[in-house]
Write a protein that holds these residues in place. Structure first.
Motif, PDB file in Angstrom:
ATOM      1  N   THR A 123      -3.000   4.096  -3.584  1.00 31.24           N
ATOM      2  CA  THR A 123      -2.599   3.118  -4.590  1.00 31.24           C
ATOM      3  C   THR A 123      -2.094   1.835  -3.930  1.00 31.24           C
ATOM      4  O   THR A 123      -1.349   1.876  -2.954  1.00 31.24           O
ATOM      5  N   LYS A 124      -2.515   0.687  -4.500  1.00 28.38           N
ATOM      6  CA  LYS A 124      -2.092  -0.613  -3.992  1.00 28.38           C
ATOM      7  C   LYS A 124      -1.601  -1.467  -5.148  1.00 28.38           C
ATOM      8  O   LYS A 124      -2.247  -1.546  -6.189  1.00 28.38           O
ATOM      9  N   VAL A 182      -3.048  -3.801  -9.842  1.00 28.59           N
ATOM     10  CA  VAL A 182      -2.976  -2.536  -9.125  1.00 28.59           C
ATOM     11  C   VAL A 182      -4.387  -1.997  -8.961  1.00 28.59           C
ATOM     12  O   VAL A 182      -5.264  -2.271  -9.786  1.00 28.59           O
ATOM     13  N   GLU A 183      -4.621  -1.262  -7.897  1.00 26.18           N
ATOM     14  CA  GLU A 183      -5.889  -0.571  -7.710  1.00 26.18           C
ATOM     15  C   GLU A 183      -5.626   0.818  -7.137  1.00 26.18           C
ATOM     16  O   GLU A 183      -4.632   1.037  -6.435  1.00 26.18           O
ATOM     17  N   GLN A 184      -6.529   1.735  -7.462  1.00 30.66           N
ATOM     18  CA  GLN A 184      -6.324   3.126  -7.064  1.00 30.66           C
ATOM     19  C   GLN A 184      -7.670   3.801  -6.845  1.00 30.66           C
ATOM     20  O   GLN A 184      -8.637   3.534  -7.557  1.00 30.66           O
ATOM     21  N   ASP A 202      -4.094   8.925  -3.355  1.00 33.48           N
ATOM     22  CA  ASP A 202      -4.965   8.056  -4.144  1.00 33.48           C
ATOM     23  C   ASP A 202      -5.070   6.643  -3.576  1.00 33.48           C
ATOM     24  O   ASP A 202      -5.771   5.802  -4.155  1.00 33.48           O
ATOM     25  N   LYS A 211       0.842  -1.192   0.000  1.00 32.97           N
ATOM     26  CA  LYS A 211       0.000   0.000   0.000  1.00 32.97           C
ATOM     27  C   LYS A 211       0.882   1.248   0.000  1.00 32.97           C
ATOM     28  O   LYS A 211       1.663   1.460   0.931  1.00 32.97           O
TER      29      LYS A 211
END
Length: 288
Positions: A160-161, A179-181, A158, A153
């Motif tokens: 972001t991960k 990825v996720e944001q 944002d 993390k």
């Protein structure tokens, strides 16, 4: 309340097609992409679902804490009626989950599922401010597997991960990375690439909007093709950057400008009101 909408897309024609098979088919020069499955579910303790994978679904969940350390036991009872294979059947299912706090950031889970795919699953989850680690082992019918997943993390605005996982079992081996944001106050967008044997290559797009989840798994190829892995990795990244520049950032900037304008109008109103109060006070003093 929580809801999920899942739409499966078959895009294997983009990479697995053979030109000689399409020479005599009208319009065969264009890849054929289709939606091959869909599932919708809503739950508020009681769960209702419908789709072509499991058919109509009715379920109920119950929770109870035993002790401060042994917590979050879950009893999930589900009835599946109908499916793509058998359209006139009712198949009951039962899931129990027992969780225990191992330390401040670590949880241990023991899950037993009975029904069409019976299994015993045990997992350890460690969640900290900067990372999320999961190790799981499942013994069941028809799937037995071992899975290790890690998520980093970033400490940015944002949220972001970046995540990656490795899953191996009787079905084969699957490597996933993604990825996720956070793209707005209530929305999170994520993309995950899945590469496996013999599953092939898939791209999974997920959008979380408040309590609703929109899931779009896209099967790209049944083979391990470098071109499919490349486009599955680069394509969503280019699309997201374009959307970020052309849509998301202008939209968020417009929202911030509207909020600033409202604040300026509110400040102007307060200043005008205080000015009137001051002038009224001065008038009273002069009259006295």
């Amino acid at each position: 309340p929580q809801g999920t909408i899942s739409v499966g897309v078959d895009a294997t024609d983009l990479f697995d097609r053979y030109d000689e098979d399409y020479e005599e088919i009208p319009g065969g020069g264009f890849p054929h992409i289709e939606i091959n499955r869909m599932h919708i579910s809503q739950s508020i303790e009681l769960e209702l679902g419908a789709g072509d994978t499991h058919g109509p679904l009715f379920g109920m969940k119950m929770f109870r804490n035993l002790t401060p350390r042994w917590s979050v036991p879950v009893l999930h009872i589900a009835l599946l009626s109908g499916s793509a294979v058998s359209s006139h059947s009712v198949r009951p299912g039962l899931t129990t989950l027992l969780a225990r706090h191992l330390d401040k950031n670590t949880m241990g889970y023991l899950q037993w599922r009975w029904g069409t795919q019976s299994a015993m699953n045990t997992s350890i989850v460690r969640d900290t401010k900067s990372s999320h680690l999961t190790f799981a082992l499942q013994l069941g019918i028809p799937h037995c597997f071992m899975m290790l997943s890690y998520q980093y993390k970033f400490q940015d605005e944002d949220q972001t991960k970046v995540k990656g996982s490795l899953k191996a079992g009787f079905f084969g081996t699957v490597l996933e990375y993604g990825v996720e944001q956070k793209i707005s106050r209530h929305s999170v967008l994520g993309a995950t690439v899945s590469v496996g044997v013999p599953q092939g290559v898939s791209l999974k797009i997920k959008l979380n909007r408040a309590s609703q989840t929109y899931f779009f798994p896209m099967h790209l190829t049944d083979q391990l093709l470098p071109s499919a892995v490349f486009y599955a990795t680069v394509g969503p990244l280019v699309f997201f950057l374009a959307m970020q520049r052309l849509v998301i950032q202008p939209y968020l900037s417009a929202q911030k400008e509207q909020e600033l304008e409202k604040q300026r109008e509110s400040s102007s109103s307060d200043i005008a009101r205080k000015k009137q109060e001051a002038e009224a006070a001065v008038s009273v003093r002069l009259s006295v």
